[in-house]
Each structure stands twice: as structure tokens, then as C-alpha cells.
Design a protein around this motif. Structure first.
Motif, PDB file in Angstrom:
ATOM      1  N   GLN A 167      11.108  40.414  44.275  1.00 41.68           N
ATOM      2  CA  GLN A 167      11.246  40.104  45.702  1.00 41.68           C
ATOM      3  C   GLN A 167      12.250  41.032  46.372  1.00 41.68           C
ATOM      4  O   GLN A 167      12.032  41.499  47.494  1.00 41.68           O
ATOM      5  CB  GLN A 167      11.690  38.654  45.891  1.00 41.68           C
ATOM      6  N   TYR A 168      13.325  41.266  45.638  1.00 39.79           N
ATOM      7  CA  TYR A 168      14.323  42.204  46.151  1.00 39.79           C
ATOM      8  C   TYR A 168      13.668  43.562  46.430  1.00 39.79           C
ATOM      9  O   TYR A 168      13.834  44.149  47.496  1.00 39.79           O
ATOM     10  CB  TYR A 168      15.455  42.368  45.141  1.00 39.79           C
ATOM     11  N   LEU A 169      12.902  44.032  45.458  1.00 35.97           N
ATOM     12  CA  LEU A 169      12.252  45.345  45.593  1.00 35.97           C
ATOM     13  C   LEU A 169      11.323  45.362  46.799  1.00 35.97           C
ATOM     14  O   LEU A 169      11.318  46.302  47.597  1.00 35.97           O
ATOM     15  CB  LEU A 169      11.447  45.669  44.329  1.00 35.97           C
ATOM     16  N   ASP A 170      10.568  44.298  46.918  1.00 41.61           N
ATOM     17  CA  ASP A 170       9.618  44.194  48.003  1.00 41.61           C
ATOM     18  C   ASP A 170      10.311  44.272  49.353  1.00 41.61           C
ATOM     19  O   ASP A 170       9.897  45.008  50.247  1.00 41.61           O
ATOM     20  CB  ASP A 170       8.880  42.855  47.874  1.00 41.61           C
ATOM     21  N   LYS A 171      11.384  43.538  49.444  1.00 39.53           N
ATOM     22  CA  LYS A 171      12.137  43.465  50.698  1.00 39.53           C
ATOM     23  C   LYS A 171      12.669  44.839  51.094  1.00 39.53           C
ATOM     24  O   LYS A 171      12.787  45.162  52.263  1.00 39.53           O
ATOM     25  CB  LYS A 171      13.292  42.474  50.523  1.00 39.53           C
ATOM     26  N   HIS A 172      12.961  45.645  50.091  1.00 43.02           N
ATOM     27  CA  HIS A 172      13.539  46.954  50.383  1.00 43.02           C
ATOM     28  C   HIS A 172      12.519  48.086  50.340  1.00 43.02           C
ATOM     29  O   HIS A 172      12.874  49.258  50.345  1.00 43.02           O
ATOM     30  CB  HIS A 172      14.694  47.241  49.423  1.00 43.02           C
ATOM     31  N   GLY A 173      11.254  47.700  50.292  1.00 41.92           N
ATOM     32  CA  GLY A 173      10.204  48.734  50.369  1.00 41.92           C
ATOM     33  C   GLY A 173      10.101  49.578  49.112  1.00 41.92           C
ATOM     34  O   GLY A 173       9.657  50.716  49.141  1.00 41.92           O
ATOM     35  N   ILE A 174      10.548  49.029  47.978  1.00 41.74           N
ATOM     36  CA  ILE A 174      10.423  49.767  46.719  1.00 41.74           C
ATOM     37  C   ILE A 174       9.188  49.272  45.983  1.00 41.74           C
ATOM     38  O   ILE A 174       9.033  48.067  45.775  1.00 41.74           O
ATOM     39  CB  ILE A 174      11.671  49.564  45.834  1.00 41.74           C
TER      40      ILE A 174
ATOM     41  N   LYS B 167      12.384  47.347  34.627  1.00 35.96           N
ATOM     42  CA  LYS B 167      12.768  46.783  33.335  1.00 35.96           C
ATOM     43  C   LYS B 167      12.772  45.258  33.467  1.00 35.96           C
ATOM     44  O   LYS B 167      12.138  44.567  32.697  1.00 35.96           O
ATOM     45  CB  LYS B 167      14.159  47.296  32.947  1.00 35.96           C
ATOM     46  N   ASP B 168      13.479  44.801  34.474  1.00 35.44           N
ATOM     47  CA  ASP B 168      13.505  43.371  34.787  1.00 35.44           C
ATOM     48  C   ASP B 168      12.312  43.057  35.686  1.00 35.44           C
ATOM     49  O   ASP B 168      12.129  43.701  36.702  1.00 35.44           O
ATOM     50  CB  ASP B 168      14.820  43.079  35.532  1.00 35.44           C
ATOM     51  N   SER B 169      11.508  42.096  35.292  1.00 34.62           N
ATOM     52  CA  SER B 169      10.392  41.777  36.188  1.00 34.62           C
ATOM     53  C   SER B 169      10.430  40.320  36.614  1.00 34.62           C
ATOM     54  O   SER B 169       9.407  39.667  36.771  1.00 34.62           O
ATOM     55  CB  SER B 169       9.049  42.139  35.563  1.00 34.62           C
ATOM     56  N   SER B 170      11.650  39.835  36.786  1.00 34.90           N
ATOM     57  CA  SER B 170      11.804  38.470  37.305  1.00 34.90           C
ATOM     58  C   SER B 170      11.351  38.420  38.759  1.00 34.90           C
ATOM     59  O   SER B 170      11.377  39.430  39.456  1.00 34.90           O
ATOM     60  CB  SER B 170      13.269  38.044  37.226  1.00 34.90           C
ATOM     61  N   ALA B 171      10.944  37.253  39.177  1.00 32.86           N
ATOM     62  CA  ALA B 171      10.476  37.081  40.545  1.00 32.86           C
ATOM     63  C   ALA B 171      11.550  37.514  41.551  1.00 32.86           C
ATOM     64  O   ALA B 171      11.261  38.210  42.528  1.00 32.86           O
ATOM     65  CB  ALA B 171      10.087  35.635  40.799  1.00 32.86           C
TER      66      ALA B 171
END
Lengths: 219, 219
Positions: B170-177, B162-166
Motif C-alpha cells: 500500500q505504501y508503494l502504491d501510494k507513492h507511485g512505485i 522483498k517484503d510483500s506485506s499489504a
DNA sequence: ATATTTTTTTAGGGATGTCTAAAAGGGTTG
DNA sequence: CAACCCTTTTAGACATCCCTAAAAAAATAT
């Protein structure tokens, strides 16, 4: 258990390999429309798993465990056939192929719930007994006799068939003969042993061959 | 079509490979709990059969024929789930495993009769639309739900945010999502509504705020 | 009892679908 | 752009279940 193993177990059971009487390799191969060499492979495999007793050149018969397994598969097959006929309006001759697939679905709960949903039927649409979950057949309450063995005048209920080939089942369907259908033997033609019957409301003539493949329970 | 081919087709569909957007080899492998090399083999095979478009190193997406096939399987799956819940008293979390087996039964008549028996339901017990026999959804949107709105026990695929802020990405990326990543909701902390998740192989705890910004497609 | 035929088993191979290990491709970053 | 890393593919292997062809055992006939 793989699907293939289950099919072998079922076939061996149906060929009579449940009473310490061995069934031959060729008989299994013919029944399953496969080659004897494939049967040998599977016989050894099932032997290793303790489902059959197998000695080279001596055929196979089911162990206790094998019989239990076979009854489980037959239970599933017959419950599914009952479901297809009673709930989904399949005719006799259409059920077999689908039930062959459904009988391999693995879920205890599914089959027990299905049993309950159908009202714990004792017989499938062909009149064959459905094993209980403990692997016991319901006793046949009244004697089931071949139509061809009964005398003129008898009234009874169609209880099953001996031959369950698609063509025979289609014949029955076409003539309105079904499990539970009342049948009255009106007369017999001496010349060729064909029978005059009242089936429900209608009257029919059936050949001896037909009469020799229909079971009746006397009222 | 073999059972295995059907499972691949279904998985590709669920991972979103139905809109000319390719699905990666790894995503499929993870979802199906198999190895990427197996996926490559199957991708080529399905490509040869014209069910998917496949180019080396570029993932796969379903062809028209593949989409039709996928919808047929999903139709069967959801009709069986409906049957299990409505007629056999299964609870929603028990149905999946059995429906996974039942969806591979081959019989047009069976599935159409089942559809009629159930009264032509438009949605399965999870609220997901059931494709018609012509392969059309009663409602077109595939159900995409916020992670925070789903109950414990759900397994699904990350389908968007829903939120696509950087900073969030980045958070998602860091956690493998990532899109296509499988997510299993293991538990919920009552106190602050944070969730315990299994993401791929690892387990994570995420806050309610995070969960409220991730869309999941249920399997 | 020996020869012939039939049944059954063995040997070796093919298709499917899986795996591991190694090579190749592609993307990222200093 | 070069080194690194992650993804994807290839190569080779294994299990299941089937097959054909040939050998071995059992049954049958002379």
C-alpha cells in the motif's frame, strides 16, 4: 548534426570543396549514389546552417565551419580504421564499411581516448594523415611517390594507396603488400611497364596499373 | 532493423518482457521518455515483424526472435562498456551514453573481434553478464539488487520487493512505485541512510527500511 | 544567335518516427 | 451497474530524408 549531414560534408570535402572551389550537384549525387534533387535539398539545408556556401546553380563549397566539421569526421574515420586494423585484426578491405558507421559516434572523450590508446598515430592504415583534434594534418615527413614514377633500384616503404576500392585492397592483401612493408624495385619490363619487386622476402611481378596506385616513401 | 526498433526491443527486454509477461505501453513510454501513442505505433510494427507478441490493450512481450535480438544488442552494449572502461579509461558512469550509440553498429566481425580482444569477458564493468554470440548468458539470473545496496547516480527499474506485506504494498502504491517504474537514485542522506529518488516524474525521500525492501534492475 | 542537350531546381509524394488531441477500452468504487 | 478515472489506441500532423517527374537555367552545338 545528423548522420546524413555529416556524410554530405565529408563527401564535399573529399571532392575538393574545401578551397573555395565549388563542387557540382551531380558530382555529389554520383559519389553518394543518390539523386541530384536530394543533393539540392541538402545543399540548401547545409547552407542555412552555415556549413557550406551555396548559390543556386553554382555548386557548394565548405565554409570554415564546414571544413572543421569535415576534418573532425575524417579524424574519427581514420582513427577507427587504425584501431580496426591494429587491434582487431581487420584487413584493409574490411575496415571501410565499419569505419563509415563508427565515424558518426558522438563523443569527444571517446575519440581522444582512442587516439591516446593507439599512441597518437599520424597515419591511418592506408597511409593517409590523421587530423589532430585541432583539425590540422600531420605533415608528410618524406615525399610519398607512386611506385610507377620511381626508377629501378629504389628501396622504400609502402606508405599508402591511391585507389582504395575493396578489390584493390584485397589484391594487396593477397600479395602481402601492406603499410610499412619494404619494397625494392628490382626491374622494369619495357614492353608493358610492369615491375619486378621484392616485397619483404618474396619477389613479385605487378602490372603498371597496380604500381600506379601504390605510394612509396624512399628510405 | 532500425536504431529505433532496436531501442524498443532492448527496453522491452529490460522491463522484463522476455518471459511471456507483457510489459505495458505506459511503462515503455516512461522508460524511453516518449509518448504512449508512439509506443503503440512501434508495438504494432514490431508485432508485424514477428519480434514481439502484441494484442491491443494487452501490452507486448518478446518473441523468441525478439529475445535473440535483444540479447545481441545487450551483448554489444556490454562488450563496448567493457572496452571503454578497460582500454580507454572511462569511468563507470561515463560509459553508458557512448555504449548506447556503439551498440547499434552493425558488424558481426567487429563484435566478435572485440570480444576476442577483450579476452572473452564474462561480465561487464557493472558486473552484469555478457551474453555469448549464441545468445546465452554466462549466468542466467538478471541482476536484481536492493535499492539500499546501490550507489547514488544509479538509474534502474523497479523489479520486485522483498517484503510483500499489504501495508508495504500500500505504501508503494501510494507513492507511485510499481513494477517497471523507473527509479533514479539522486542522493543519499548520510545521517539516516534515507534516499532521495526520482520516481517517474516526481521526487521522493524514502527511509532506509523502505529502500531495503525494493529490488532494482539496473538499466 | 538560336536550338539542343545537360544540369539543376522545384513540386509533390512516400517511409520512418515522433507528437498532440480526442476517442475508446478497462478497472474501480460508490 | 453506472460514473469516474486511468490507460491505450486512433486520427491527423510535422520533420527528416529520400524519391520521381517536370520545369527552369546553364552549357553546348549548329
Amino acid at each position: 548534426m545528423t548522420r546524413s549531414e555529416e556524410n554530405y560534408i565529408k563527401t564535399i570535402f573529399h571532392l575538393g570543396g574545401n578551397k573555395s572551389v565549388p563542387v557540382t550537384t551531380n558530382a555529389i549525387a554520383e559519389q553518394m549514389e543518390t539523386k541530384p534533387s536530394s543533393v539540392t535539398d541538402m545543399a540548401r539545408k547545409l547552407g542555412d546552417k552555415g556549413l557550406v556556401h551555396y548559390k543556386k546553380y553554382q555548386g557548394v563549397f565548405l565554409s570554415e565551419k564546414g571544413i572543421k566539421t569535415a576534418l573532425g569526421i575524417i579524424r574519427k574515420h581514420r582513427l577507427w580504421e587504425t584501431f580496426l586494423v591494429q587491434k582487431l585484426d581487420f584487413s584493409w578491405d574490411e575496415v571501410h564499411e565499419v569505419a563509415e558507421q563508427l565515424e558518426h559516434i558522438k563523443s569527444e572523450k571517446l575519440i581522444d581516448e582512442l587516439d591516446a590508446f593507439l599512441g597518437f598515430p599520424k597515419y591511418d592504415p592506408h597511409g593517409d594523415p590523421i587530423p589532430t583534434r585541432d583539425g590540422e594534418f600531420h605533415e608528410q615527413e618524406k615525399e610519398k611517390k607512386l611506385l610507377s614514377d620511381l626508377p629501378v633500384g629504389i628501396k622504400g616503404i609502402c606508405a599508402g594507396v591511391k585507389d582504395s576500392s575493396a578489390s584493390f585492397l584485397q589484391y594487396l592483401d593477397k600479395h602481402g603488400i601492406a603499410i610499412g612493408q619494404s619494397i625494392h624495385i628490382l626491374g622494369k619490363e619495357e614492353f608493358d611497364n610492369s615491375l619486378y619487386l621484392r616485397i619483404g622476402e618474396r619477389e613479385h611481378t605487378v602490372s603498371h596499373l597496380i604500381a600506379d596506385n601504390i605510394y612509396l616513401i624512399r628510405e
